[in-house]
Design an enzyme around this catalytic site. Structure first.
Site, PDB file in Angstrom:
ATOM      1  N   TYR A 226     -14.443 -12.959   0.208  1.00 42.55           N
ATOM      2  CA  TYR A 226     -14.969 -11.429   0.079  1.00 42.55           C
ATOM      3  C   TYR A 226     -16.068 -11.964  -0.792  1.00 42.55           C
ATOM      4  O   TYR A 226     -17.345 -11.523  -0.199  1.00 42.55           O
ATOM      5  CB  TYR A 226     -14.300 -10.325  -0.628  1.00 42.55           C
ATOM      6  CG  TYR A 226     -13.219  -9.632   0.089  1.00 42.55           C
ATOM      7  CD1 TYR A 226     -13.551  -8.452   1.062  1.00 42.55           C
ATOM      8  CD2 TYR A 226     -11.537 -10.333   0.263  1.00 42.55           C
ATOM      9  CE1 TYR A 226     -12.689  -7.613   1.736  1.00 42.55           C
ATOM     10  CE2 TYR A 226     -11.012  -9.674   1.405  1.00 42.55           C
ATOM     11  CZ  TYR A 226     -11.256  -8.467   1.648  1.00 42.55           C
ATOM     12  OH  TYR A 226     -10.564  -7.195   2.510  1.00 42.55           O
TER      13      TYR A 226
ATOM     14  N   ARG B 100       0.751  -0.921   0.015  1.00 45.47           N
ATOM     15  CA  ARG B 100       0.108   0.165  -0.106  1.00 45.47           C
ATOM     16  C   ARG B 100       1.273   1.472  -0.374  1.00 45.47           C
ATOM     17  O   ARG B 100       0.617   2.014   0.708  1.00 45.47           O
ATOM     18  CB  ARG B 100      -1.530   0.276   1.316  1.00 45.47           C
ATOM     19  CG  ARG B 100      -2.577  -1.250   1.653  1.00 45.47           C
ATOM     20  CD  ARG B 100      -3.428  -0.174   0.745  1.00 45.47           C
ATOM     21  NE  ARG B 100      -3.999  -1.365  -0.282  1.00 45.47           N
ATOM     22  CZ  ARG B 100      -4.938  -1.428   0.637  1.00 45.47           C
ATOM     23  NH1 ARG B 100      -5.634  -0.955   2.043  1.00 45.47           N
ATOM     24  NH2 ARG B 100      -5.976  -2.333   0.258  1.00 45.47           N
TER      25      ARG B 100
ATOM     26  N   ARG C 151      -7.366  10.376  -6.729  1.00 41.57           N
ATOM     27  CA  ARG C 151      -7.993   9.676  -6.048  1.00 41.57           C
ATOM     28  C   ARG C 151     -10.028  10.928  -6.443  1.00 41.57           C
ATOM     29  O   ARG C 151     -10.701  10.023  -6.851  1.00 41.57           O
ATOM     30  CB  ARG C 151      -8.298   9.340  -4.977  1.00 41.57           C
ATOM     31  CG  ARG C 151      -9.289   8.460  -4.479  1.00 41.57           C
ATOM     32  CD  ARG C 151      -9.453   6.821  -5.047  1.00 41.57           C
ATOM     33  NE  ARG C 151     -10.338   6.576  -4.636  1.00 41.57           N
ATOM     34  CZ  ARG C 151     -11.530   6.669  -4.850  1.00 41.57           C
ATOM     35  NH1 ARG C 151     -12.046   7.727  -5.978  1.00 41.57           N
ATOM     36  NH2 ARG C 151     -12.513   5.727  -3.666  1.00 41.57           N
TER      37      ARG C 151
ATOM     38  N   ASP D 154      -6.890  -3.568  -7.129  1.00 39.34           N
ATOM     39  CA  ASP D 154      -7.320  -3.998  -6.161  1.00 39.34           C
ATOM     40  C   ASP D 154      -7.185  -5.429  -6.403  1.00 39.34           C
ATOM     41  O   ASP D 154      -7.702  -6.403  -7.696  1.00 39.34           O
ATOM     42  CB  ASP D 154      -8.751  -3.570  -5.580  1.00 39.34           C
ATOM     43  CG  ASP D 154      -9.321  -4.166  -4.632  1.00 39.34           C
ATOM     44  OD1 ASP D 154      -8.395  -3.709  -3.517  1.00 39.34           O
ATOM     45  OD2 ASP D 154      -9.613  -4.661  -4.122  1.00 39.34           O
TER      46      ASP D 154
ATOM     47  N   ARG E  50      -3.684   6.147   0.670  1.00 43.61           N
ATOM     48  CA  ARG E  50      -3.906   7.553   0.770  1.00 43.61           C
ATOM     49  C   ARG E  50      -4.099   8.321   2.056  1.00 43.61           C
ATOM     50  O   ARG E  50      -3.535   9.366   2.003  1.00 43.61           O
ATOM     51  CB  ARG E  50      -5.682   6.879   1.920  1.00 43.61           C
ATOM     52  CG  ARG E  50      -7.359   7.038   1.220  1.00 43.61           C
ATOM     53  CD  ARG E  50      -8.051   6.556   1.444  1.00 43.61           C
ATOM     54  NE  ARG E  50      -8.063   5.637   2.064  1.00 43.61           N
ATOM     55  CZ  ARG E  50      -8.673   4.387   2.289  1.00 43.61           C
ATOM     56  NH1 ARG E  50     -10.241   5.008   2.970  1.00 43.61           N
ATOM     57  NH2 ARG E  50      -8.313   2.952   3.026  1.00 43.61           N
TER      58      ARG E  50
HETATM   59  O1  1CP Z   1       0.044   0.513  -3.045  1.00 48.21           O
HETATM   60  C1  1CP Z   1      -0.659  -0.914  -3.355  1.00 48.21           C
HETATM   61  O2  1CP Z   1      -0.412  -2.038  -2.489  1.00 48.21           O
HETATM   62  C2  1CP Z   1      -1.423  -1.675  -5.298  1.00 48.21           C
HETATM   63  C3  1CP Z   1      -2.561  -1.694  -4.101  1.00 48.21           C
HETATM   64  C4  1CP Z   1      -3.374  -2.622  -3.829  1.00 48.21           C
HETATM   65  C5  1CP Z   1      -3.371  -3.483  -3.496  1.00 48.21           C
HETATM   66  C6  1CP Z   1      -1.991  -4.924  -3.441  1.00 48.21           C
HETATM   67  C7  1CP Z   1      -4.661  -1.774  -3.326  1.00 48.21           C
HETATM   68  C8  1CP Z   1      -5.282  -0.527  -3.206  1.00 48.21           C
HETATM   69  N1  1CP Z   1      -5.485  -3.071  -2.954  1.00 48.21           N
HETATM   70  C9  1CP Z   1      -4.568  -4.412  -2.923  1.00 48.21           C
HETATM   71  C10 1CP Z   1      -4.211  -5.728  -2.181  1.00 48.21           C
HETATM   72  C11 1CP Z   1      -5.868  -5.659  -1.559  1.00 48.21           C
HETATM   73  N2  1CP Z   1      -7.178  -5.057  -1.584  1.00 48.21           N
HETATM   74  C12 1CP Z   1      -6.374  -6.641  -0.104  1.00 48.21           C
HETATM   75  C13 1CP Z   1      -5.142  -7.861  -0.284  1.00 48.21           C
HETATM   76  C14 1CP Z   1      -3.835  -6.755   0.610  1.00 48.21           C
HETATM   77  C15 1CP Z   1      -4.487  -6.409   2.021  1.00 48.21           C
HETATM   78  O3  1CP Z   1      -4.486  -7.545   2.670  1.00 48.21           O
HETATM   79  O4  1CP Z   1      -4.344  -4.944   2.507  1.00 48.21           O
HETATM   80  C16 1CP Z   1      -6.999  -6.756  -0.376  1.00 48.21           C
HETATM   81  C17 1CP Z   1      -7.838  -7.560   1.472  1.00 48.21           C
HETATM   82  C18 1CP Z   1      -7.619  -5.389  -0.586  1.00 48.21           C
HETATM   83  C19 1CP Z   1      -9.344  -5.425  -0.245  1.00 48.21           C
HETATM   84  C20 1CP Z   1      -9.835  -3.797   0.004  1.00 48.21           C
HETATM   85  N3  1CP Z   1      -9.720  -2.903  -1.153  1.00 48.21           N
HETATM   86  C21 1CP Z   1      -9.780  -3.523   1.253  1.00 48.21           C
HETATM   87  C22 1CP Z   1      -9.952  -4.014   1.930  1.00 48.21           C
HETATM   88  C23 1CP Z   1     -11.474  -4.437   3.311  1.00 48.21           C
HETATM   89  C24 1CP Z   1     -11.688  -5.214   4.244  1.00 48.21           C
HETATM   90  O5  1CP Z   1     -11.981  -6.171   4.362  1.00 48.21           O
HETATM   91  O6  1CP Z   1     -10.423  -4.664   5.344  1.00 48.21           O
HETATM   92  C25 1CP Z   1      -9.917  -1.930   0.892  1.00 48.21           C
HETATM   93  C26 1CP Z   1     -10.637  -1.221   2.022  1.00 48.21           C
HETATM   94  C27 1CP Z   1      -9.811  -1.924  -0.236  1.00 48.21           C
HETATM   95  C28 1CP Z   1     -10.272  -0.644  -1.260  1.00 48.21           C
HETATM   96  C29 1CP Z   1      -8.277   0.081  -1.725  1.00 48.21           C
HETATM   97  N4  1CP Z   1      -8.045  -0.911  -2.903  1.00 48.21           N
HETATM   98  C30 1CP Z   1      -6.130   0.189  -2.772  1.00 48.21           C
HETATM   99  C31 1CP Z   1      -6.793   1.332  -2.186  1.00 48.21           C
HETATM  100  C32 1CP Z   1      -5.688   1.970  -2.033  1.00 48.21           C
HETATM  101  C33 1CP Z   1      -7.322   0.958  -1.188  1.00 48.21           C
HETATM  102  C34 1CP Z   1      -9.181   2.452  -0.664  1.00 48.21           C
HETATM  103  C35 1CP Z   1      -9.437   2.901  -1.579  1.00 48.21           C
HETATM  104  C36 1CP Z   1      -9.840   4.453  -1.578  1.00 48.21           C
HETATM  105  O7  1CP Z   1      -8.357   4.671  -1.881  1.00 48.21           O
HETATM  106  O8  1CP Z   1     -11.227   4.887  -1.997  1.00 48.21           O
END
Ligand code: 1CP
Length: 330
Positions: A140, A16, A29, A66, A20
């Site tokens: 999920y 990540r 964004r 994602d 944000r």
């Molecule tokens: O910078 C990076 O790491 C690249 C981008 C990236 C990656 C590798 C994002 C952007 N998501 C992910 C993987 C991801 N997505 C995982 C595996 C890693 C982890 O455990 O964090 C998971 C579980 C998700 C699912 C997901 N997508 C969640 C988690 C929800 C939960 O159950 O807790 C969320 C909040 C998202 C949205 C998301 N994905 C990425 C970002 C920056 C965001 C936030 C949304 C936004 O900016 O509005």
């Protein structure tokens, strides 16, 4: 960095690292109507991938996308409720699993982003693609959202037929999705199994190890030289088994793993990555420096990639990331 050699100072990137906590990310964004639309816009996704590289000069960029783009391409409805996280149309029986069909053309903008990022990056910066692991993505899909206990997913996985069919569909889709990223220019890929630790050891063997072993084997057959990092988060005492059984080249460790133990217990041919508590980064100061130094000491002489034990948290001050980069490279 995934050929088994020790590099000092270690290569560095952060899960990540785009997101944000960066003002320049929040700025772009706000231009996209919704999060999936943001992931599927190659201009915006390329820019988000490059932002942390420009600011900090990390050794690897991770594709901005994602894990839930795969259910979308399988035909399950996915959306992100603003401020609430992901929502999915639940898949809860064999008939619904059987109806899923992976359509890679729905992910064409993702592969276009990989091509553009690779062209924009310096040759010395590694580009990582990624996918969610079948268990985590299935969790999920079955729940229809994130969850603390994953009750519906585990009830089906442990108790009723048909869950293996969902896993099989996800194995096929994941091989395809990762191969297409490698073919578009990704240098290596990471498989995120964020909820691996929710399973008992028998469930871990069947739904984490087995599907990952199939993905790694098939991917290496299809894309010669493909390099894979696995991240079975919170696998605890099962990390060494995952390293031995799946065929991954590297393995990311969460922050709960004692590094001295991991370095001794995990086969040296598997590179290690991760482990710094994201809260150390958020807190900053002397405690961050001391934690970085302890990780450097514990992994000295070992093939290691510096990273966090999980993703950068949104309230993390960007200056703390600069402090981390400087300390790792000191
Ligand atoms: O910078 C990076 O790491 C690249 C981008 C990236 C990656 C590798 C994002 C952007 N998501 C992910 C993987 C991801 N997505 C995982 C595996 C890693 C982890 O455990 O964090 C998971 C579980 C998700 C699912 C997901 N997508 C969640 C988690 C929800 C939960 O159950 O807790 C969320 C909040 C998202 C949205 C998301 N994905 C990425 C970002 C920056 C965001 C936030 C949304 C936004 O900016 O509005």
């Amino acid at each position: 960095m995934l050929h088994g050699e020790a590099i000092e100072p270690p290569p560095l990137w952060l899960m990540r690292q785009a997101g944000r906590y960066l003002p320049e990310y929040r700025e772009i964004r706000s231009k996209a109507p919704d999060f999936l639309g943001f992931c599927f816009d190659p201009d915006l996704a390329t820019e988000a991938t490059l932002q942390p590289i420009r600011r900090y000069g990390f050794d690897a960029a991770i594709l901005f996308s994602d894990i839930l783009t795969v259910p979308h391409a399988l035909g399950a409805r996915v959306w992100f409720a603003e401020g609430e996280g992901p929502r999915l149309e639940p898949v809860r029986d064999a008939r619904a699993a059987d109806a899923l069909q992976f359509d890679a053309t729905k992910l064409a903008p993702v592969y276009e982003t990989v091509r553009r990022v690779r062209a924009a990056l310096p040759a010395s910066t590694t580009l990582l693609g990624f996918a969610g692991a079948p268990w985590t993505v299935a969790a999920y899909m079955v729940e229809g959202s994130g969850s603390r206990d994953w009750i519906e997913a585990k009830r089906w996985a442990y108790g009723r037929d048909g869950f293996d069919l969902l896993i099989d569909r996800l194995v096929d889709a994941t091989v395809e999705h990762l191969a297409l990223q490698l073919e578009a220019g990704a240098d290596a890929v990471q498989i995120f199994d964020s909820w691996a630790g929710a399973l008992d050891p028998a469930g871990f063997e069947r739904f984490v190890i087995e599907p990952t072993r199939r993905i790694v084997g098939r991917l290496k057959q299809r894309v010669p030289g493909a390099r894979v990092i696995g991240f079975p988060r919170q696998a605890g005492a099962l990390y060494p088994r995952y390293a031995d059984a799946t065929g991954v080249d590297g393995m990311s460790l969460d922050s709960g793993v004692p590094l001295d133990w991991a370095v001794g217990a995990i086969d040296r041919k598997v590179a290690l990555q991760g482990n710094l508590d994201p809260l150390r980064l958020l807190a900053g100061g002397a405690s961050l420096d001391a934690s970085v130094d302890a990780i450097r000491r514990a992994t000295h002489g070992r093939s290691f990639i510096f990273n966090l034990g999980h993703g950068v948290l949104p309230p993390t001050p960007p200056e703390h990331v600069a402090q981390l980069v400087e300390r790792v490279r000191a």
